[in-house]
Design a protein around this motif. Structure first.
Motif, PDB file in Angstrom:
ATOM      1  N   UNK A 196      11.163 -48.430  16.287  1.00 45.70           N
ATOM      2  CA  UNK A 196      11.460 -48.963  17.622  1.00 45.70           C
ATOM      3  C   UNK A 196      10.237 -49.690  18.156  1.00 45.70           C
ATOM      4  N   UNK A 197      10.456 -50.891  18.676  1.00 42.77           N
ATOM      5  CA  UNK A 197       9.413 -51.709  19.300  1.00 42.77           C
ATOM      6  C   UNK A 197       9.942 -52.168  20.650  1.00 42.77           C
ATOM      7  N   UNK A 198       9.291 -51.716  21.704  1.00 42.84           N
ATOM      8  CA  UNK A 198       9.802 -52.049  23.039  1.00 42.84           C
ATOM      9  C   UNK A 198       9.634 -53.528  23.388  1.00 42.84           C
ATOM     10  N   UNK A 199       8.738 -54.242  22.695  1.00 40.21           N
ATOM     11  CA  UNK A 199       8.538 -55.677  22.950  1.00 40.21           C
ATOM     12  C   UNK A 199       8.467 -56.410  21.613  1.00 40.21           C
ATOM     13  N   UNK A 200       9.614 -56.590  20.928  1.00 38.48           N
ATOM     14  CA  UNK A 200       9.618 -57.253  19.622  1.00 38.48           C
ATOM     15  C   UNK A 200       9.432 -58.761  19.774  1.00 38.48           C
ATOM     16  N   UNK A 201       9.238 -59.465  18.661  1.00 39.67           N
ATOM     17  CA  UNK A 201       9.172 -60.932  18.736  1.00 39.67           C
ATOM     18  C   UNK A 201      10.469 -61.513  19.316  1.00 39.67           C
ATOM     19  N   UNK A 202      10.390 -62.702  19.858  1.00 42.50           N
ATOM     20  CA  UNK A 202      11.579 -63.303  20.484  1.00 42.50           C
ATOM     21  C   UNK A 202      12.751 -63.406  19.513  1.00 42.50           C
ATOM     22  N   UNK A 203      13.930 -63.073  19.997  1.00 40.90           N
ATOM     23  CA  UNK A 203      15.148 -63.160  19.208  1.00 40.90           C
ATOM     24  C   UNK A 203      15.397 -61.960  18.312  1.00 40.90           C
ATOM     25  N   UNK A 204      14.578 -60.920  18.352  1.00 41.70           N
ATOM     26  CA  UNK A 204      14.742 -59.740  17.509  1.00 41.70           C
ATOM     27  C   UNK A 204      15.109 -58.528  18.368  1.00 41.70           C
ATOM     28  N   UNK A 205      15.891 -57.629  17.782  1.00 39.96           N
ATOM     29  CA  UNK A 205      16.298 -56.428  18.497  1.00 39.96           C
ATOM     30  C   UNK A 205      15.166 -55.396  18.457  1.00 39.96           C
ATOM     31  N   UNK A 206      15.223 -54.418  19.334  1.00 39.08           N
ATOM     32  CA  UNK A 206      14.128 -53.463  19.478  1.00 39.08           C
ATOM     33  C   UNK A 206      14.116 -52.391  18.394  1.00 39.08           C
ATOM     34  N   UNK A 207      15.293 -51.994  17.885  1.00 38.06           N
ATOM     35  CA  UNK A 207      15.360 -50.834  17.000  1.00 38.06           C
ATOM     36  C   UNK A 207      15.979 -51.206  15.660  1.00 38.06           C
ATOM     37  N   UNK A 208      15.306 -50.775  14.590  1.00 40.18           N
ATOM     38  CA  UNK A 208      15.825 -50.914  13.231  1.00 40.18           C
ATOM     39  C   UNK A 208      15.987 -49.512  12.640  1.00 40.18           C
ATOM     40  N   UNK A 209      17.056 -49.339  11.876  1.00 40.23           N
ATOM     41  CA  UNK A 209      17.287 -48.063  11.190  1.00 40.23           C
ATOM     42  C   UNK A 209      17.604 -48.332   9.720  1.00 40.23           C
ATOM     43  N   UNK A 210      17.332 -47.334   8.895  1.00 38.89           N
ATOM     44  CA  UNK A 210      17.626 -47.468   7.464  1.00 38.89           C
ATOM     45  C   UNK A 210      17.947 -46.098   6.906  1.00 38.89           C
ATOM     46  N   UNK A 211      19.077 -46.014   6.203  1.00 41.14           N
ATOM     47  CA  UNK A 211      19.484 -44.788   5.504  1.00 41.14           C
ATOM     48  C   UNK A 211      19.389 -45.065   4.008  1.00 41.14           C
ATOM     49  N   UNK A 212      18.613 -44.253   3.307  1.00 41.98           N
ATOM     50  CA  UNK A 212      18.339 -44.548   1.901  1.00 41.98           C
ATOM     51  C   UNK A 212      18.435 -43.294   1.057  1.00 41.98           C
ATOM     52  N   UNK A 213      18.751 -43.522  -0.219  1.00 39.18           N
ATOM     53  CA  UNK A 213      18.765 -42.477  -1.228  1.00 39.18           C
ATOM     54  C   UNK A 213      17.801 -42.908  -2.330  1.00 39.18           C
ATOM     55  N   UNK A 214      16.832 -42.032  -2.682  1.00 38.69           N
ATOM     56  CA  UNK A 214      15.829 -42.439  -3.639  1.00 38.69           C
ATOM     57  C   UNK A 214      15.393 -41.274  -4.513  1.00 38.69           C
ATOM     58  N   UNK A 215      14.778 -41.622  -5.617  1.00 42.11           N
ATOM     59  CA  UNK A 215      14.195 -40.655  -6.541  1.00 42.11           C
ATOM     60  C   UNK A 215      12.683 -40.633  -6.345  1.00 42.11           C
ATOM     61  N   UNK A 216      12.103 -39.439  -6.421  1.00 43.30           N
ATOM     62  CA  UNK A 216      10.661 -39.274  -6.320  1.00 43.30           C
ATOM     63  C   UNK A 216      10.130 -38.569  -7.567  1.00 43.30           C
ATOM     64  N   UNK A 217       9.000 -39.059  -8.049  1.00 42.70           N
ATOM     65  CA  UNK A 217       8.359 -38.493  -9.238  1.00 42.70           C
ATOM     66  C   UNK A 217       6.954 -38.033  -8.850  1.00 42.70           C
ATOM     67  N   UNK A 218       6.664 -36.784  -9.111  1.00 42.92           N
ATOM     68  CA  UNK A 218       5.344 -36.221  -8.858  1.00 42.92           C
ATOM     69  C   UNK A 218       4.528 -36.305 -10.140  1.00 42.92           C
ATOM     70  N   UNK A 219       3.451 -37.090 -10.091  1.00 42.97           N
ATOM     71  CA  UNK A 219       2.621 -37.299 -11.287  1.00 42.97           C
ATOM     72  C   UNK A 219       1.441 -36.330 -11.310  1.00 42.97           C
TER      73      UNK A 219
END
Length: 330
Positions: free
Chosen positions: A307-330
Motif C-alpha cells: 500500500x502506498x498512500x501517494x502513488x505515482x499519477x494514474x496508479x492505484x494505492x494498493x497491490x495484492x498478490x496471491x502466490x504458490x511457490x516452492x522453497x529449497x533450503x540449501x
C-alpha cells in the motif's frame, strides 16, 4: 606381612647374648617377673600391626572403588542415548542459511498468461554479528482473448525486482543495532528505481526451537529510513515523471510460529511514515503458510499486500498478490 614380622622377631632373639656358665641360673621359685620387651621387639610388633592395618585399608579402598565404578556406570547414559538426548542442529553458528524460492503461473488457450517469480535469502549469525541478504523479482506477460478482426497484443503485467543488505551488531542476545541498504524497481507502478538506506535498533523477543522441529520467533525493528524515488511511466505510454524523496520512522516485525510438525506460519510486516515533503505512508505485509515436504524442500502459499498512500499519477494505492511457490533450503 606376618612372615616378615616373625623373621624379624626371630632374628632379634637370635642376636640376644646367651647367659655364660659363670652366672648360675636362678632357682625356679625365685625367677623374677618377665622383663619388658626390648625396643627391637616392640618395633617388630608395631610393624606387624601396621602391616595388618594397611592390608585391611587396601581391601576397603578396593571395595569403595568398585562401588564408585558401579554407581558411575548406572548414572552415565550410553553414547547412543546421549546422542539422542542432545538437540540436533542442522547448521552450526557462523554458517550461511540459504533459501531459494520459485513460483510459476502459466495459462494458454484463448488467453495466455505467463508469470515467473523468484526469491532468495541468506543469513549468517555469529557471536557478535548477523548478516542478511534478501532479493526478489517477478516478470509476467498476459494476452487477452482475441476479438474478431483484431489481433490481441501481449502486455506486461509484472516487472519488479529488489535487493536488500543488512548487518546487525549484537550488543546482547536480545538487542542489536543495524544498518540496512537496498534498491528496488517496479515498472508497472511507474517506479524506475528506489534506493534507500536505514539505521535502527532491533529487538529479538524470543527465538525458540520446540519439540518435533517446531519453532517460535519474533523480532521487531525501529529505525529511520531515507529513500530517493525516481519515477518513469512505462505503460501504457512512456513518459517521464518528477522524482520524489521520502524519509521518516520505520517500524517492522518478523514473526514465525510452528503450527504443527513441518507446518510454519510466517508474517513479515513493515510501515514507513514519510515526514519529508508531502505526507506519505508505505505499508507492506507478506503472510505465508509453509509445509515441509522433505528436510530441504517445502511448499508455501503467500499473500502479499503493498500500500502506498501517494502513488505515482494514474496508479492505484494498493497491490495484492496471491502466490504458490516452492522453497529449497540449501
Amino acid at each position: 606381612m606376618l612372615s616378615a614380622a616373625f623373621l624379624i622377631a626371630t632374628s632379634l632373639q637370635a642376636q640376644t647374648p646367651a647367659p655364660t656358665s659363670s652366672t648360675p641360673p636362678a632357682p625356679a621359685a625365685e625367677t623374677a617377673p618377665a622383663a619388658p620387651l626390648s625396643v627391637e621387639e616392640r618395633a617388630a610388633i608395631a610393624a606387624e600391626r601396621a602391616a595388618i592395618a594397611a592390608e585391611r585399608a587396601a581391601e576397603a579402598s578396593a571395595r569403595a572403588a568398585e562401588a564408585a565404578e558401579r554407581a558411575a556406570a548406572a548414572t552415565v547414559p550410553p553414547p547412543a542415548a546421549a546422542a539422542a538426548a542432545a538437540p540436533a542442529t542442522d547448521k552450526k553458528q557462523g554458517e550461511w542459511d540459504v533459501t531459494v524460492g520459485l513460483g510459476l503461473i502459466s495459462l494458454t488457450g484463448n488467453a495466455s498468461t505467463l508469470t515467473v517469480s523468484g526469491l532468495a535469502s541468506a543469513q549468517r549469525t555469529t557471536d557478535h554479528w548477523i548478516y542478511a541478504i534478501k532479493s526478489y523479482g517477478s516478470y509476467g506477460r498476459s494476452r487477452p482473448p482475441e476479438v474478431t478482426g483484431e489481433e490481441a497484443v501481449s502486455q506486461v503485467v509484472a516487472f519488479n525486482a529488489g535487493l536488500e543488505l543488512r548487518g546487525d551488531r549484537r550488543f546482547t542476545d536480545v538487542i542489536s543495532g543495524y544498518l540496512l541498504g537496498g534498491a528496488e524497481t517496479d515498472h508497472v507502478k511507474s517506479v524506475e528505481s528506489r534506493t534507500f538506506g536505514e539505521g535502527g535498533l532491533g529487538v529479538l523477543w524470543w527465538d525458540e526451537k520446540k519439540e518435533k522441529g517446531r519453532e517460535s520467533y519474533l523480532r521487531t525493528d525501529a529505525a529511520f529510513r531515507y529513500a530517493n524515488e525516481t519515477r518513469f511511466q512505462y505503460y501504457p505510454t512512456r513518459m517521464n515523471l518528477p522524482d520524489v524523496d521520502l524519509g521518516g520512522p520505520r517500524f517492522g516485525a518478523v514473526f514465525r510460529y510452528g503450527l504443527a510438525q513441518n507446518v510454519t506460519f510466517k508474517e513479515d510486516v513493515e510501515v514507513l511514515v514519510s515526514v519529508i515533503g508531502d505526507s506519505r505512508m508505505l505499508f507492506n505485509s507478506q503472510t505465508q503458510l509453509s509445509v515441509g515436504l522433505t528436510k530441504q524442500l517445502s511448499l508455501g502459499t503467500s499473500f502479499l499486500v503493498k500500500h502506498d498512500s501517494a502513488p505515482p499519477p494514474g496508479k492505484v494505492s494498493t497491490d495484492t498478490a496471491l502466490a504458490l511457490n516452492f522453497e529449497v533450503l540449501l
